[in-house]
Write a protein that holds these residues in place. Structure first.
Motif, PDB file in Angstrom:
ATOM      1  N   ALA A  67      35.207  32.621  40.446  1.00 38.01           N
ATOM      2  CA  ALA A  67      35.411  31.778  39.254  1.00 38.01           C
ATOM      3  C   ALA A  67      35.919  30.427  39.752  1.00 38.01           C
ATOM      4  O   ALA A  67      37.106  30.286  40.060  1.00 38.01           O
ATOM      5  CB  ALA A  67      36.406  32.426  38.301  1.00 38.01           C
ATOM      6  N   THR A  68      35.019  29.460  39.890  1.00 37.55           N
ATOM      7  CA  THR A  68      35.459  28.153  40.411  1.00 37.55           C
ATOM      8  C   THR A  68      36.251  27.406  39.342  1.00 37.55           C
ATOM      9  O   THR A  68      36.182  27.722  38.150  1.00 37.55           O
ATOM     10  CB  THR A  68      34.262  27.283  40.847  1.00 37.55           C
ATOM     11  OG1 THR A  68      33.518  26.945  39.674  1.00 37.55           O
ATOM     12  CG2 THR A  68      33.377  27.982  41.870  1.00 37.55           C
ATOM     13  N   MET A  69      36.965  26.386  39.806  1.00 40.63           N
ATOM     14  CA  MET A  69      37.749  25.564  38.869  1.00 40.63           C
ATOM     15  C   MET A  69      36.797  24.841  37.908  1.00 40.63           C
ATOM     16  O   MET A  69      37.111  24.638  36.738  1.00 40.63           O
ATOM     17  CB  MET A  69      38.604  24.550  39.642  1.00 40.63           C
ATOM     18  CG  MET A  69      39.570  25.165  40.655  1.00 40.63           C
ATOM     19  SD  MET A  69      40.724  26.397  39.992  1.00 40.63           S
ATOM     20  CE  MET A  69      39.978  27.960  40.485  1.00 40.63           C
ATOM     21  N   GLU A  70      35.595  24.505  38.417  1.00 35.31           N
ATOM     22  CA  GLU A  70      34.605  23.818  37.579  1.00 35.31           C
ATOM     23  C   GLU A  70      34.058  24.768  36.507  1.00 35.31           C
ATOM     24  O   GLU A  70      33.850  24.380  35.358  1.00 35.31           O
ATOM     25  CB  GLU A  70      33.443  23.276  38.428  1.00 35.31           C
ATOM     26  CG  GLU A  70      33.795  22.056  39.269  1.00 35.31           C
ATOM     27  CD  GLU A  70      34.656  22.379  40.488  1.00 35.31           C
ATOM     28  OE1 GLU A  70      34.707  23.562  40.894  1.00 35.31           O
ATOM     29  OE2 GLU A  70      35.288  21.458  41.022  1.00 35.31           O
ATOM     30  N   THR A  71      33.828  26.031  36.903  1.00 34.86           N
ATOM     31  CA  THR A  71      33.352  27.028  35.923  1.00 34.86           C
ATOM     32  C   THR A  71      34.370  27.172  34.797  1.00 34.86           C
ATOM     33  O   THR A  71      34.022  27.175  33.608  1.00 34.86           O
ATOM     34  CB  THR A  71      33.135  28.391  36.619  1.00 34.86           C
ATOM     35  OG1 THR A  71      32.183  28.210  37.651  1.00 34.86           O
ATOM     36  CG2 THR A  71      32.662  29.450  35.664  1.00 34.86           C
ATOM     37  N   VAL A 134      41.256  37.270  51.900  1.00 32.54           N
ATOM     38  CA  VAL A 134      41.874  38.561  52.246  1.00 32.54           C
ATOM     39  C   VAL A 134      42.566  39.148  51.006  1.00 32.54           C
ATOM     40  O   VAL A 134      42.414  40.329  50.685  1.00 32.54           O
ATOM     41  CB  VAL A 134      42.882  38.386  53.419  1.00 32.54           C
ATOM     42  CG1 VAL A 134      43.702  39.651  53.635  1.00 32.54           C
ATOM     43  CG2 VAL A 134      42.145  37.980  54.699  1.00 32.54           C
ATOM     44  N   GLN A 135      43.298  38.293  50.303  1.00 30.67           N
ATOM     45  CA  GLN A 135      44.009  38.769  49.096  1.00 30.67           C
ATOM     46  C   GLN A 135      43.025  39.262  48.036  1.00 30.67           C
ATOM     47  O   GLN A 135      43.289  40.240  47.340  1.00 30.67           O
ATOM     48  CB  GLN A 135      44.847  37.634  48.501  1.00 30.67           C
ATOM     49  CG  GLN A 135      46.121  37.368  49.266  1.00 30.67           C
ATOM     50  CD  GLN A 135      46.882  36.169  48.681  1.00 30.67           C
ATOM     51  OE1 GLN A 135      46.294  35.282  48.068  1.00 30.67           O
ATOM     52  NE2 GLN A 135      48.177  36.156  48.873  1.00 30.67           N
ATOM     53  N   ALA A 136      41.884  38.578  47.918  1.00 28.87           N
ATOM     54  CA  ALA A 136      40.889  38.985  46.913  1.00 28.87           C
ATOM     55  C   ALA A 136      40.421  40.418  47.203  1.00 28.87           C
ATOM     56  O   ALA A 136      40.334  41.255  46.291  1.00 28.87           O
ATOM     57  CB  ALA A 136      39.707  38.014  46.909  1.00 28.87           C
ATOM     58  N   GLU A 137      40.153  40.712  48.477  1.00 31.90           N
ATOM     59  CA  GLU A 137      39.725  42.075  48.843  1.00 31.90           C
ATOM     60  C   GLU A 137      40.852  43.065  48.576  1.00 31.90           C
ATOM     61  O   GLU A 137      40.632  44.168  48.076  1.00 31.90           O
ATOM     62  CB  GLU A 137      39.326  42.140  50.331  1.00 31.90           C
ATOM     63  CG  GLU A 137      38.063  41.364  50.663  1.00 31.90           C
ATOM     64  CD  GLU A 137      36.918  41.671  49.704  1.00 31.90           C
ATOM     65  OE1 GLU A 137      36.621  42.857  49.506  1.00 31.90           O
ATOM     66  OE2 GLU A 137      36.331  40.716  49.139  1.00 31.90           O
ATOM     67  N   GLN A 138      42.075  42.618  48.912  1.00 36.22           N
ATOM     68  CA  GLN A 138      43.229  43.507  48.741  1.00 36.22           C
ATOM     69  C   GLN A 138      43.454  43.872  47.268  1.00 36.22           C
ATOM     70  O   GLN A 138      43.688  45.037  46.949  1.00 36.22           O
ATOM     71  CB  GLN A 138      44.465  42.806  49.309  1.00 36.22           C
ATOM     72  CG  GLN A 138      45.671  43.718  49.431  1.00 36.22           C
ATOM     73  CD  GLN A 138      46.884  42.964  49.977  1.00 36.22           C
ATOM     74  OE1 GLN A 138      47.000  41.748  49.872  1.00 36.22           O
ATOM     75  NE2 GLN A 138      47.797  43.724  50.555  1.00 36.22           N
ATOM     76  N   VAL A 139      43.365  42.896  46.363  1.00 37.41           N
ATOM     77  CA  VAL A 139      43.614  43.242  44.959  1.00 37.41           C
ATOM     78  C   VAL A 139      42.517  44.151  44.401  1.00 37.41           C
ATOM     79  O   VAL A 139      42.781  44.996  43.553  1.00 37.41           O
ATOM     80  CB  VAL A 139      43.822  42.019  44.016  1.00 37.41           C
ATOM     81  CG1 VAL A 139      44.979  41.178  44.450  1.00 37.41           C
ATOM     82  CG2 VAL A 139      42.598  41.187  43.839  1.00 37.41           C
ATOM     83  N   LEU A 140      41.296  43.992  44.932  1.00 41.52           N
ATOM     84  CA  LEU A 140      40.228  44.884  44.456  1.00 41.52           C
ATOM     85  C   LEU A 140      40.502  46.329  44.870  1.00 41.52           C
ATOM     86  O   LEU A 140      40.146  47.265  44.156  1.00 41.52           O
ATOM     87  CB  LEU A 140      38.870  44.418  44.982  1.00 41.52           C
ATOM     88  CG  LEU A 140      38.352  43.104  44.379  1.00 41.52           C
ATOM     89  CD1 LEU A 140      37.057  42.664  45.049  1.00 41.52           C
ATOM     90  CD2 LEU A 140      38.151  43.224  42.862  1.00 41.52           C
ATOM     91  N   LEU A 187      41.030  33.909  42.867  1.00 41.34           N
ATOM     92  CA  LEU A 187      41.463  33.636  44.250  1.00 41.34           C
ATOM     93  C   LEU A 187      40.336  32.985  45.042  1.00 41.34           C
ATOM     94  O   LEU A 187      40.535  31.996  45.749  1.00 41.34           O
ATOM     95  CB  LEU A 187      41.900  34.939  44.931  1.00 41.34           C
ATOM     96  CG  LEU A 187      43.299  35.446  44.556  1.00 41.34           C
ATOM     97  CD1 LEU A 187      43.462  36.921  44.929  1.00 41.34           C
ATOM     98  CD2 LEU A 187      44.386  34.606  45.220  1.00 41.34           C
ATOM     99  N   ARG A 188      39.123  33.524  44.882  1.00 39.26           N
ATOM    100  CA  ARG A 188      37.972  32.929  45.598  1.00 39.26           C
ATOM    101  C   ARG A 188      37.707  31.514  45.076  1.00 39.26           C
ATOM    102  O   ARG A 188      37.385  30.611  45.846  1.00 39.26           O
ATOM    103  CB  ARG A 188      36.727  33.797  45.413  1.00 39.26           C
ATOM    104  CG  ARG A 188      36.860  35.172  46.054  1.00 39.26           C
ATOM    105  CD  ARG A 188      35.493  35.859  46.109  1.00 39.26           C
ATOM    106  NE  ARG A 188      35.630  37.269  46.425  1.00 39.26           N
ATOM    107  CZ  ARG A 188      35.565  38.263  45.534  1.00 39.26           C
ATOM    108  NH1 ARG A 188      35.342  38.000  44.248  1.00 39.26           N
ATOM    109  NH2 ARG A 188      35.700  39.509  45.918  1.00 39.26           N
ATOM    110  N   GLY A 189      37.844  31.352  43.767  1.00 45.16           N
ATOM    111  CA  GLY A 189      37.616  30.029  43.165  1.00 45.16           C
ATOM    112  C   GLY A 189      38.632  29.002  43.658  1.00 45.16           C
ATOM    113  O   GLY A 189      38.268  27.859  43.962  1.00 45.16           O
TER     114      GLY A 189
END
Ligand code: MLT
Length: 268
Positions: A67-71, A134-140, A187-189
């Motif tokens: 989810a980018t900031m632009e999205t 890394v955090q994105a994978e961890q929360v999933l 997080l990815r965004g």
């Protein structure tokens, strides 16, 4: 609370309170619109206060991936269309501030003024980016608890931790209630967000910059940089506060915001 499909294809939840000049407030990561309760209460007798849950947060729809900031900014512009708000005062705290800057860049004509709270214009460093992925994978895998453990001590001051259990519990609750897939997408965004420093000099609307004196996540120096570069900006430092300055010191935060909003709306 209203929940509707906007034309960017997601279902957004939001509150729309009061009447008068429109003020849209965007929450930080990984919070939701309930963080603005005191601001809505403090502003709604003079302003129309719109507080959405950004996609992937609160009661809004979760979209997988990034989810980018632009999205997220496009979601908010679509919400403004739906609400028939041509121009608004747009404010955001932290990630909400990143989205606010993206919106000001993409939809300049929709912005009457800006409120940038505990946020920054810089992109992530390479190391910070790697940590976000890394955090994105961890929360999933593990849910939001690791984010709570890592962030909570930096969100509020030691004084708030010791004396204001209500505030700490509220912040923890918001974080734990964020759907992990939505948190991972944000997080990815944030990792992919653009550096907005060059854009700052192109901001020509009145801008209020607020920051907790002891904010370790987006420290005072980041706000000073925005203040030095945005021509018509004012910097307010909130004492006895860390990152969630609107929750730790709602009265001081509201006082600064109301003073700023009165100045710009009375002058219109
Ligand atoms: C937030 O409060 O929105 C986040 O701390 C922003 C960030 O991690 O950069």
């Amino acid at each position: 609370m209203t929940k509707l499909f906007i034309k960017t294809g997601v279902q957004l939840a939001f509150d729309d309170a009061g009447s008068g000049p429109a003020v849209v407030l965007l929450h930080g990561f990984p919070f939701n619109r309930s963080m603005w309760r005191e601001q809505t209460d403090g502003l709604r007798n003079q302003f129309r206060v719109v507080t959405p849950d950004l996609r992937g947060h609160g009661e809004s729809e979760v979209t997988a991936g990034t989810a980018t900031m632009e999205t997220m900014a496009r979601d908010i512009a679509a919400l403004l269309d739906h609400l028939e708000i041509t121009r608004a005062i747009i404010g955001g705290l932290s990630m909400g501030g990143y989205v606010t800057l993206a919106l000001a860049r993409l939809f300049t004509e929709r912005v009457q003024a800006l409120v940038l709270a505990d946020t920054r214009a810089q992109a992530d460093t390479e190391e910070a980016k790697r940590n976000r992925f890394v955090q994105a994978e961890q929360v999933l895998k593990e849910g939001m608890q690791p984010i709570v453990d890592g962030m909570l001590p930096k969100l509020v001051t030691a004084e708030t931790t010791a004396m204001r259990k209500d505030v700490v519990d509220r912040v923890r609750e918001m974080m734990l209630n964020t759907p992990p897939e939505g948190g991972a997408a944000a997080l990815r965004g944030m990792a992919e967000r653009q550096d907005q420093r060059e854009f700052l000099s192109q901001i020509h609307v009145p801008t209020l910059i607020l920051v907790g004196r002891d904010d370790p996540i987006t420290p005072l120096v980041d706000s000073e940089l925005m203040h030095e570069t945005i021509r018509d900006s004012r910097l307010e430092i909130i004492e006895r506060s860390a990152h969630v300055s609107n929750l730790e010191q709602p009265e001081k935060f509201n006082e600064a915001v109301v003073k700023f909003l009165r100045r710009i709306t009375d002058g219109d």
